[in-house]
Design an enzyme around this catalytic site. Structure first.
Site, PDB file in Angstrom:
ATOM      1  CG  HIS A   1       9.382  61.085  55.550  1.00 25.93           C
ATOM      2  ND1 HIS A   1       8.200  61.789  55.421  1.00 25.93           N
ATOM      3  CD2 HIS A   1      10.321  62.033  55.860  1.00 25.93           C
ATOM      4  CE1 HIS A   1       8.417  63.080  55.633  1.00 25.93           C
ATOM      5  NE2 HIS A   1       9.705  63.247  55.908  1.00 25.93           N
TER       6      HIS A   1
ATOM      7  CG  HIS B   1      14.333  65.306  55.517  1.00 22.40           C
ATOM      8  ND1 HIS B   1      13.701  66.151  54.638  1.00 22.40           N
ATOM      9  CD2 HIS B   1      13.366  64.833  56.347  1.00 22.40           C
ATOM     10  CE1 HIS B   1      12.405  66.208  54.943  1.00 22.40           C
ATOM     11  NE2 HIS B   1      12.176  65.404  55.966  1.00 22.40           N
ATOM     12  CG  LEU B   2      19.424  60.909  52.510  1.00 19.79           C
ATOM     13  CD1 LEU B   2      19.839  60.018  51.350  1.00 19.79           C
ATOM     14  CD2 LEU B   2      19.785  60.253  53.840  1.00 19.79           C
TER      15      LEU B   2
ATOM     16  CG  ASN C   1      13.003  69.131  52.719  1.00 18.59           C
ATOM     17  OD1 ASN C   1      13.618  68.089  52.515  1.00 18.59           O
ATOM     18  ND2 ASN C   1      12.764  69.573  53.944  1.00 18.59           N
TER      19      ASN C   1
ATOM     20  CE  LYS D   1       6.262  65.561  52.293  1.00 21.82           C
ATOM     21  NZ  LYS D   1       7.437  65.578  53.138  1.00 21.82           N
TER      22      LYS D   1
ATOM     23  CG  HIS E   1       4.624  68.712  56.334  1.00 16.01           C
ATOM     24  ND1 HIS E   1       5.752  68.426  57.066  1.00 16.01           N
ATOM     25  CD2 HIS E   1       3.843  69.496  57.123  1.00 16.01           C
ATOM     26  CE1 HIS E   1       5.656  69.026  58.251  1.00 16.01           C
ATOM     27  NE2 HIS E   1       4.508  69.683  58.304  1.00 16.01           N
TER      28      HIS E   1
ATOM     29  CG  HIS F   1       5.994  63.677  59.148  1.00 18.34           C
ATOM     30  ND1 HIS F   1       4.857  64.421  59.012  1.00 18.34           N
ATOM     31  CD2 HIS F   1       6.951  64.348  58.476  1.00 18.34           C
ATOM     32  CE1 HIS F   1       5.117  65.498  58.288  1.00 18.34           C
ATOM     33  NE2 HIS F   1       6.389  65.467  57.943  1.00 18.34           N
TER      34      HIS F   1
ATOM     35  CG  ASP G   1      10.466  63.652  59.314  1.00 16.63           C
ATOM     36  OD1 ASP G   1      11.081  64.084  58.320  1.00 16.63           O
ATOM     37  OD2 ASP G   1       9.810  64.383  60.070  1.00 16.63           O
TER      38      ASP G   1
ATOM     39  CG  HIS H   1      18.060  70.831  61.096  1.00 15.51           C
ATOM     40  ND1 HIS H   1      17.850  71.749  60.095  1.00 15.51           N
ATOM     41  CD2 HIS H   1      16.947  70.067  61.136  1.00 15.51           C
ATOM     42  CE1 HIS H   1      16.653  71.566  59.568  1.00 15.51           C
ATOM     43  NE2 HIS H   1      16.077  70.540  60.172  1.00 15.51           N
TER      44      HIS H   1
END
Ligand code: NCD
Ligand code: ZN
Ligand code: ZN
Length: 350
Positions: free
Chosen positions: A17, A19-20, A45, A103, A140, A178, A251, A255
């Site tokens: 899991h 996020h890139l 996402n 997802k 999620h 998560h 996860d 940001h």
């Protein structure tokens, strides 16, 4: 006789899991994940979300192009489930070979979830096809009802959504992503082998006090939010139990610094650069380093029906300084979790 383990050699882990993000952000995120992990499940996402196999293929190409020279890192792609995802798209995903899961984001639950599912019933045609094709559903797991306390939203999701869903589709393969509560860990254990869960390093290491230590600490804010100590302990117990239902998912959610350190800061902890060091700390804290390889390198491939990695990596009891920040997009920076701290473990390739 007690002995202290100072070096742990294991099969290279995968991250189930992560996020890139996209475009310029990939130059920052991909080298980190590709250094620590052999493969990773890439969350969809983006803006706009990755809802089709064609979009996933194009995104996959951009990730591959951002790999350091010589890297064999393999991105495992996912589709973003919407109210209108068709069974045909699910069949196409299965046939693609590179889309490994779909997802579910309840609309409004987390970052970039506004295009998510508004009512689970709307996805029944897609879910039926996923159950038939053996395509895992990644969830999620938080309800979005504003009347439900933020800290109770995961437990409420189990009763309101997950149990009815598995009653309707008992063969559906589900990863509860998560997980953050004792309730979720207990639910996964009580479910069949078709239900698994990922656990982050930060939910193993910290309870919710971390968000308020001497003042508000935005870099510890993620969703689902950190919970009480008894929940953290239940997660550590699950992760170190040896049960193949629990596996590693960082996860890691980048940001830009200015969007985290803000009046309304974004949710997400960035751990991709130091993830394995942090998992080693968590497992070492309960004397369970011998359970790390199963959690990090064996249980995930078993659930996803993929071969285990042959390459070995090493964790050494040796200090590692976490950088204050990493370069990110548009001249902004990315502040990793534990920025500036000294971690007692160092990850390396053998
Ligand atoms: N975990 C987070 O706090 N944020 C994730 C979204 C998610 O995984 O829910 C993100 O994309 O930023
Ligand atoms: Zn999430
Ligand atoms: Zn996530």
């Amino acid at each position: 006789m007690t002995s202290v383990m100072n070096e742990l050699i294991i099969r290279q882990p995968d991250d189930w899991h992560i996020h890139l993000r996209d475009d310029a952000a990939l130059a920052a995120t991909v080298p980190h994940v590709a250094h620590q992990f052999a493969r990773a499940i890439i969350m969809p996402n983006l803006r706009p979300p990755v809802t089709t196999v064609d979009a996933a293929q194009a995104y996959r190409e951009r990730i591959l192009a951002a790999r350091p020279v010589g890297s064999t890192f393999e991105p495992l792609m996912t589709l973003y489930l919407t109210d209108t995802t068709t069974p045909e798209e699910i069949a196409k995903a299965k046939a693609s070979g590179f889309v490994k899961a779909v997802k579910l984001y309840p609309a409004g639950a987390t970052t970039n979830s506004d295009a998510g599912v508004t009512a689970i019933e709307k996805t029944h045609p897609a879910l039926a096809e996923m159950a038939a094709q053996g395509v895992p559903l990644l969830v999620h797991g938080e309800v979005t009802d504003p009347a439900v306390d933020l800290f109770d939203r995961e437990a409420a999701f189990i009763e309101q959504v997950l149990k009815p869903l598995l009653n309707k589709f008992p063969d559906l393969r589900v990863v509860f992503e998560h997980i953050t509560t004792a309730d979720a860990a207990a639910f996964v254990r009580s479910a069949g082998g078709n239900v698994g869960a990922t656990i982050t390093a930060h939910h193993l290491l910290y309870n919710r006090n971390a968000i308020f230590q001497g003042g508000v600490r935005p870099h510890y804010y993620c969703l689902p939010v950190l919970k009480r100590e008894r929940h953290r302990e239940a997660l550590v117990e699950a992760a170190t139990s040896g049960s193949s239902q629990f596996f590693l998912g960082t996860d890691s959610a980048p940001h830009a610094k200015l969007t985290k350190e803000a009046a309304c800061g974004c949710a997400g902890c960035y751990t991709a650069g130091e993830a394995l060091e942090m998992y080693a700390m968590a497992f070492d804290s309960v004397g369970a380093l011998d359970k790390l390889e199963g959690f990090a390198s064996l249980h995930g491939p078993a659930f996803y029906r993929l071969p285990v990695n042959e390459r070995k990596v090493v964790l050494r009891r040796q200090d590692k300084v976490v950088p204050i920040s990493y370069p990110y997009v548009h001249g902004d920076t990315l502040v990793p979790l534990e920025a500036g701290s000294v971690l007692p473990w160092t990850f390396a390739h053998v």
